[in-house]
Design a protein around this motif. Structure first.
Motif, PDB file in Angstrom:
ATOM      1  N   TRP A  66     -14.447  25.358  22.185  1.00 20.23           N
ATOM      2  CA  TRP A  66     -15.172  24.093  22.060  1.00 20.23           C
ATOM      3  C   TRP A  66     -16.497  24.131  22.800  1.00 20.23           C
ATOM      4  N   ALA A 117     -17.718  20.711  17.690  1.00 21.62           N
ATOM      5  CA  ALA A 117     -16.853  19.815  18.469  1.00 21.62           C
ATOM      6  C   ALA A 117     -17.284  18.362  18.291  1.00 21.62           C
ATOM      7  N   GLN A 170     -16.317  17.297  14.800  1.00 23.06           N
ATOM      8  CA  GLN A 170     -14.870  17.113  14.716  1.00 23.06           C
ATOM      9  C   GLN A 170     -14.460  15.802  15.373  1.00 23.06           C
ATOM     10  N   THR A 205     -12.698  12.640  13.460  1.00 19.69           N
ATOM     11  CA  THR A 205     -11.456  12.036  13.929  1.00 19.69           C
ATOM     12  C   THR A 205     -11.630  10.538  14.170  1.00 19.69           C
ATOM     13  N   SER A 256       0.961  17.667  15.586  1.00 14.50           N
ATOM     14  CA  SER A 256       0.781  18.620  16.694  1.00 14.50           C
ATOM     15  C   SER A 256       2.094  19.292  17.070  1.00 14.50           C
ATOM     16  N   CYS A 295      -2.644  19.425  22.291  1.00 14.20           N
ATOM     17  CA  CYS A 295      -2.640  18.142  21.590  1.00 14.20           C
ATOM     18  C   CYS A 295      -1.355  17.357  21.848  1.00 14.20           C
ATOM     19  N   TRP A 352      -7.928  20.188  14.576  1.00 20.78           N
ATOM     20  CA  TRP A 352      -7.838  20.360  16.033  1.00 20.78           C
ATOM     21  C   TRP A 352      -6.728  21.351  16.390  1.00 20.78           C
ATOM     22  N   ASN A 410      -7.047  24.917  18.409  1.00 23.91           N
ATOM     23  CA  ASN A 410      -6.440  24.994  19.741  1.00 23.91           C
ATOM     24  C   ASN A 410      -5.314  26.012  19.818  1.00 23.91           C
ATOM     25  N   LEU A 431     -11.964  20.166  27.042  1.00 25.28           N
ATOM     26  CA  LEU A 431     -12.346  20.978  25.874  1.00 25.28           C
ATOM     27  C   LEU A 431     -13.698  21.582  26.052  1.00 25.28           C
TER      28      LEU A 431
END
Length: 149
Positions: free
Chosen positions: A8, A15, A18, A22, A43, A51, A134, A138, A149
């Motif tokens: 990130w 980032a 994103q 979201t 997640s 997450c 995400w 991750n 991040l």
């Protein structure tokens, strides 16, 4: 596990995009607890420790009881612990996240469409897609839980 890279930080424009994606997805869903249940469930399926840690914390801070958080992996067997609307959203989350046999079953989509108008359903799908983005980053870079991040 050791973090593979600080993705990130190296991709700050991505980032920010994103994060905007979201935020835009969640805005039209209306119910922040529903959104958090959805992103936590995706997640969990994707095994994204970063997450999971974040969204469990968010749910606790929102006042969601421990039973609803703890039993989320078994939401289908949890009786009335989750509303019909939440269960429809969770079923769609699992179908989109796992893409069993490469598609989202008509029955799962119809179940969600019965509980969400088209705009809400579009936002729900967008929330599911955003959290999967995400999660995939991750998990790939092994983003440690609780770190910036």
């Amino acid at each position: 596990m050791t973090q593979r890279m600080k993705f990130w930080g190296r991709m700050s424009a991505f980032a920010r995009a994103q994060l905007r994606l979201t935020t835009a997805a969640k805005e039209g869903l209306g119910d922040p607890v529903l959104a958090e249940l959805v992103v936590l469930r995706a997640s969990q399926l994707n095994r994204c420790a970063f997450c999971i840690d974040m969204h469990v914390t968010n749910l606790r801070e929102a006042g969601v009881g421990p039973r609803r958080i703890d039993l989320l992996p078994a939401w289908e067997e949890s009786g009335d612990l989750y509303t019909a609307r939440e269960r429809a959203a969770l079923a769609l989350t699992e179908a989109v996240t796992v893409l069993t046999d490469g598609f989202v079953p008509d029955a799962v989509y119809a179940r969600a469409a019965a509980h969400f108008d088209e705009t809400e359903l579009a936002h729900l799908i967008a929330v599911i897609v955003a959290i999967n983005n995400w999660n995939r980053v991750n998990v790939t870079v092994r983003q440690p839980p609780g770190e910036e991040l």
